[in-house]
Design a protein around this motif. Sequence first.
Motif, PDB file in Angstrom:
ATOM      1  N   THR A 158       1.049  -1.235   0.144  1.00 14.57           N
ATOM      2  CA  THR A 158       0.011  -0.422  -0.041  1.00 14.57           C
ATOM      3  C   THR A 158       0.694   1.256  -0.032  1.00 14.57           C
ATOM      4  OG1 THR A 158      -0.211   0.182   2.407  1.00 14.57           O
ATOM      5  CG2 THR A 158      -1.736  -1.413   1.566  1.00 14.57           C
ATOM      6  N   PHE A 159       0.287   2.502  -0.500  1.00 14.59           N
ATOM      7  CA  PHE A 159       1.309   3.415  -0.502  1.00 14.59           C
ATOM      8  C   PHE A 159       0.187   4.653  -0.426  1.00 14.59           C
ATOM      9  CE2 PHE A 159       2.982   6.951  -3.325  1.00 14.59           C
ATOM     10  CZ  PHE A 159       4.033   7.371  -2.488  1.00 14.59           C
ATOM     11  N   GLN A 160       0.759   5.527   1.042  1.00 14.38           N
ATOM     12  CA  GLN A 160      -0.165   6.723   0.665  1.00 14.38           C
ATOM     13  C   GLN A 160       0.650   7.727   1.239  1.00 14.38           C
ATOM     14  OE1 GLN A 160      -1.734   5.022   5.233  1.00 14.38           O
ATOM     15  NE2 GLN A 160      -3.510   3.826   4.266  1.00 14.38           N
ATOM     16  N   ALA A 161       0.157   8.655   1.418  1.00 12.20           N
ATOM     17  CA  ALA A 161       0.310  10.172   1.184  1.00 12.20           C
ATOM     18  C   ALA A 161      -0.464  11.503   1.661  1.00 12.20           C
ATOM     19  CB  ALA A 161       0.996  10.909   0.049  1.00 12.20           C
ATOM     20  N   ASN A 162       0.076  12.201   2.141  1.00 12.57           N
ATOM     21  CA  ASN A 162      -0.594  13.276   3.156  1.00 12.57           C
ATOM     22  C   ASN A 162      -1.411  14.562   2.052  1.00 12.57           C
ATOM     23  OD1 ASN A 162       2.209  14.435   2.777  1.00 12.57           O
ATOM     24  ND2 ASN A 162       1.606  14.586   4.724  1.00 12.57           N
ATOM     25  N   THR A 163      -0.788  13.789   0.372  1.00 15.77           N
ATOM     26  CA  THR A 163      -1.221  15.047  -0.405  1.00 15.77           C
ATOM     27  C   THR A 163      -1.899  14.480  -1.703  1.00 15.77           C
ATOM     28  OG1 THR A 163      -0.527  17.441  -1.024  1.00 15.77           O
ATOM     29  CG2 THR A 163       0.857  16.221  -0.312  1.00 15.77           C
ATOM     30  N   ASP A 164      -1.703  15.348  -3.072  1.00 11.57           N
ATOM     31  CA  ASP A 164      -1.990  15.266  -3.626  1.00 11.57           C
ATOM     32  C   ASP A 164      -1.418  15.420  -4.357  1.00 11.57           C
ATOM     33  OD1 ASP A 164      -4.101  12.298  -3.649  1.00 11.57           O
ATOM     34  OD2 ASP A 164      -5.546  14.406  -4.042  1.00 11.57           O
ATOM     35  N   ASP A 165      -1.107  16.840  -4.429  1.00 11.63           N
ATOM     36  CA  ASP A 165      -0.334  17.387  -5.287  1.00 11.63           C
ATOM     37  C   ASP A 165       1.501  17.469  -4.451  1.00 11.63           C
ATOM     38  OD1 ASP A 165      -2.123  18.085  -6.949  1.00 11.63           O
ATOM     39  OD2 ASP A 165      -2.860  19.393  -5.481  1.00 11.63           O
ATOM     40  N   PHE A 166       2.236  16.377  -4.409  1.00 15.43           N
ATOM     41  CA  PHE A 166       3.176  16.438  -4.098  1.00 15.43           C
ATOM     42  C   PHE A 166       3.922  17.484  -4.566  1.00 15.43           C
ATOM     43  CE2 PHE A 166       7.361  14.779  -2.473  1.00 15.43           C
ATOM     44  CZ  PHE A 166       7.597  14.452  -1.294  1.00 15.43           C
ATOM     45  N   PRO A 167       4.914  18.656  -4.616  1.00 17.75           N
ATOM     46  CA  PRO A 167       5.694  19.174  -4.655  1.00 17.75           C
ATOM     47  C   PRO A 167       7.136  18.923  -5.188  1.00 17.75           C
ATOM     48  CG  PRO A 167       5.975  20.134  -2.545  1.00 17.75           C
ATOM     49  CD  PRO A 167       4.536  19.047  -3.134  1.00 17.75           C
ATOM     50  N   ARG A 168       7.275  18.658  -6.412  1.00 16.84           N
ATOM     51  CA  ARG A 168       8.681  19.249  -6.772  1.00 16.84           C
ATOM     52  C   ARG A 168       9.522  19.188  -6.063  1.00 16.84           C
ATOM     53  NH1 ARG A 168       9.484  16.188 -12.018  1.00 16.84           N
ATOM     54  NH2 ARG A 168      11.752  15.484 -11.168  1.00 16.84           N
ATOM     55  N   GLN A 169      10.769  18.506  -6.138  1.00 17.98           N
ATOM     56  CA  GLN A 169      11.927  18.379  -5.044  1.00 17.98           C
ATOM     57  C   GLN A 169      13.183  18.146  -5.940  1.00 17.98           C
ATOM     58  OE1 GLN A 169      11.327  19.200  -1.285  1.00 17.98           O
ATOM     59  NE2 GLN A 169       9.379  19.455  -2.073  1.00 17.98           N
ATOM     60  N   GLY A 170      14.525  19.102  -5.411  1.00 22.60           N
ATOM     61  CA  GLY A 170      15.645  18.746  -5.929  1.00 22.60           C
ATOM     62  C   GLY A 170      15.913  17.313  -6.216  1.00 22.60           C
ATOM     63  N   GLN A 171      16.396  17.542  -7.575  1.00 22.39           N
ATOM     64  CA  GLN A 171      17.378  15.869  -7.890  1.00 22.39           C
ATOM     65  C   GLN A 171      17.709  14.941  -6.574  1.00 22.39           C
ATOM     66  OE1 GLN A 171      19.463  16.027 -11.667  1.00 22.39           O
ATOM     67  NE2 GLN A 171      19.020  13.922 -11.234  1.00 22.39           N
ATOM     68  N   LYS A 172      18.625  15.450  -6.541  1.00 23.10           N
ATOM     69  CA  LYS A 172      19.898  14.453  -5.592  1.00 23.10           C
ATOM     70  C   LYS A 172      18.249  14.727  -4.359  1.00 23.10           C
ATOM     71  CE  LYS A 172      23.084  16.073  -4.079  1.00 23.10           C
ATOM     72  NZ  LYS A 172      24.849  17.027  -3.478  1.00 23.10           N
ATOM     73  N   LEU A 173      17.489  15.693  -3.639  1.00 21.08           N
ATOM     74  CA  LEU A 173      16.682  14.545  -2.567  1.00 21.08           C
ATOM     75  C   LEU A 173      15.513  14.018  -3.217  1.00 21.08           C
ATOM     76  CD1 LEU A 173      14.996  17.339   0.578  1.00 21.08           C
ATOM     77  CD2 LEU A 173      13.526  15.635  -1.390  1.00 21.08           C
ATOM     78  N   GLU A 174      14.632  14.016  -4.337  1.00 17.76           N
ATOM     79  CA  GLU A 174      14.411  13.389  -5.010  1.00 17.76           C
ATOM     80  C   GLU A 174      14.800  11.323  -4.832  1.00 17.76           C
ATOM     81  OE1 GLU A 174      10.598  15.796  -6.945  1.00 17.76           O
ATOM     82  OE2 GLU A 174      11.747  14.156  -8.043  1.00 17.76           O
ATOM     83  N   LEU A 175      15.585  11.792  -5.397  1.00 15.75           N
ATOM     84  CA  LEU A 175      16.389  10.432  -5.389  1.00 15.75           C
ATOM     85  C   LEU A 175      17.593  10.212  -3.898  1.00 15.75           C
ATOM     86  CD1 LEU A 175      18.181   8.959  -7.159  1.00 15.75           C
ATOM     87  CD2 LEU A 175      20.129   9.585  -7.868  1.00 15.75           C
ATOM     88  N   THR A 176      17.571  10.848  -3.214  1.00 14.73           N
ATOM     89  CA  THR A 176      17.688  10.104  -1.757  1.00 14.73           C
ATOM     90  C   THR A 176      16.713   8.999  -1.371  1.00 14.73           C
ATOM     91  OG1 THR A 176      19.280  11.623  -1.523  1.00 14.73           O
ATOM     92  CG2 THR A 176      18.713  10.744   0.620  1.00 14.73           C
ATOM     93  N   LEU A 177      15.922   9.747  -1.810  1.00 11.62           N
ATOM     94  CA  LEU A 177      14.158   9.448  -1.174  1.00 11.62           C
ATOM     95  C   LEU A 177      13.502   7.649  -1.368  1.00 11.62           C
ATOM     96  CD1 LEU A 177      11.933  12.303   0.035  1.00 11.62           C
ATOM     97  CD2 LEU A 177      12.802  10.373   1.600  1.00 11.62           C
ATOM     98  N   TYR A 178      13.811   8.066  -3.144  1.00 11.01           N
ATOM     99  CA  TYR A 178      13.856   7.100  -3.837  1.00 11.01           C
ATOM    100  C   TYR A 178      14.072   5.585  -3.397  1.00 11.01           C
ATOM    101  CZ  TYR A 178      12.614   4.288  -7.764  1.00 11.01           C
ATOM    102  OH  TYR A 178      12.125   3.167  -8.817  1.00 11.01           O
ATOM    103  N   ARG A 179      15.926   6.502  -3.362  1.00  8.46           N
ATOM    104  CA  ARG A 179      16.837   5.149  -2.706  1.00  8.46           C
ATOM    105  C   ARG A 179      16.635   4.466  -1.690  1.00  8.46           C
ATOM    106  NH1 ARG A 179      18.028   3.277  -7.885  1.00  8.46           N
ATOM    107  NH2 ARG A 179      19.025   5.060  -9.050  1.00  8.46           N
ATOM    108  N   ILE A 180      16.389   5.572  -0.696  1.00  6.50           N
ATOM    109  CA  ILE A 180      15.902   4.629   0.133  1.00  6.50           C
ATOM    110  C   ILE A 180      14.772   3.668   0.501  1.00  6.50           C
ATOM    111  CG2 ILE A 180      15.111   5.393   2.588  1.00  6.50           C
ATOM    112  CD1 ILE A 180      17.096   7.820   2.529  1.00  6.50           C
ATOM    113  N   MET A 181      13.981   4.058  -0.270  1.00  2.00           N
ATOM    114  CA  MET A 181      12.494   3.298  -0.405  1.00  2.00           C
ATOM    115  C   MET A 181      12.159   2.304  -1.183  1.00  2.00           C
ATOM    116  SD  MET A 181      10.335   2.601  -2.881  1.00  2.00           S
ATOM    117  CE  MET A 181      10.238   3.287  -4.209  1.00  2.00           C
TER     118      MET A 181
END
Length: 287
Positions: A158-181
Motif C-alpha cells: 500500500t502507498f499513502q500520502a498526505n497530499t495529492d499534489d506533491f511538489p517537485r523537490q531537488g533532484q538529489k533529494l528525490e533520488l535520495t528518498l527513492y533509493r531509501i524507499m
Amino acid sequence: MQNSEELKWALLIASLAMLTMAFCMISFVMYYQKRRFEEEKRISDIEKNYNRLLLDTALNSEETERRRIAQDLHDDIGTMLSLTKLSLNQLSKMVGNSGNEKEDQIMKKSQTLVEETILHVRRITRDLVPTTLERFGLMEAIEEFIHKLEEDNNLAITFQANTDDFPRQGQKLELTLYRIMQELVNNAIKHASCTKIDIRLEINDQMIGLKVTDNGVGFDPEKIKENNLAGLGLLGIESRLAIVAGTVQYEKPEKGGASAFAQIPMMPATDSKPEPLHPFRRERVNI
C-alpha cells in the motif's frame, strides 16, 4: 610599630599579587580551553564536511556508473537483442514453410527466450536509472516501483500520502528518498519474510517524511549496530541521509514487523514544469 605596618602592607601586596597571578592563570587556562574547544570543533566540522563530500562524491559516482551501465544495456545489448529477434522472426518464417514441427517448436521457444531477455534488460535498465523519477516525480516513481513488485511477488503493498499534489523537490533529494524507499522495501522482501508492506509519504512546510512498515519478523537495530552486524543496506541509508541532513529512526511496532521513518528537510526544485499524468498514477489514500 612601623615595622608591623610595613609587614601588613607587604602581606597585602603579596596577597594581591598572588590573587592577580591566580586570576591570570585561571583566565589563561579558560582562554586556552576555549581556544582548544573551538579548534577541536573547527577540525570536527572540517572532518564532517570532508566525510560528507566523500560520501556525496561516492554516491554521485555510483549513480554515474548506474547510468553508464544502463546506457550500455540499452544501446548495445538492447540493440543486439532486437536484431536477434528480427533475425529469428525471419528464420521462423523459413522454418514454418519447411513443415518440420520439431524445428518450429525450437524456433518458437528461442523467440520466447529472446523476448523475455529483452523484457529483463528493460527492467534492469529502469531499475538502474529511474527515468520516471526524473520526468514525473517521487510519487509516480514509487507507484511504478510498486506496480513492478506486485507483478513478480505475492505481496500486498500500500502507498499513502498526505497530499495529492506533491511538489517537485531537488533532484538529489528525490533520488535520495527513492533509493531509501527502494532499499527498505527490498530488505523487507529479502529478510523479513513479510506479506504486507506499507509505504507512507508525508510533507509539511519544512520536512519530508518517508515511512516503510512491514509485517515480517522484525529486527532490533541497536543490537545490530552493537554487534557490528549492520548490512550495507542500513549503512547506505544512513550515508545518503547524512549528505542531505536527514535522519532515520527504526521501530518495532506492537503488532510485529519493522518500521523505518526517514526525514529530510525540504529542498524545492526551481523552474520545474508540470509533467503529464503518469500511467501508473492511481487513486491515493490521504493520511
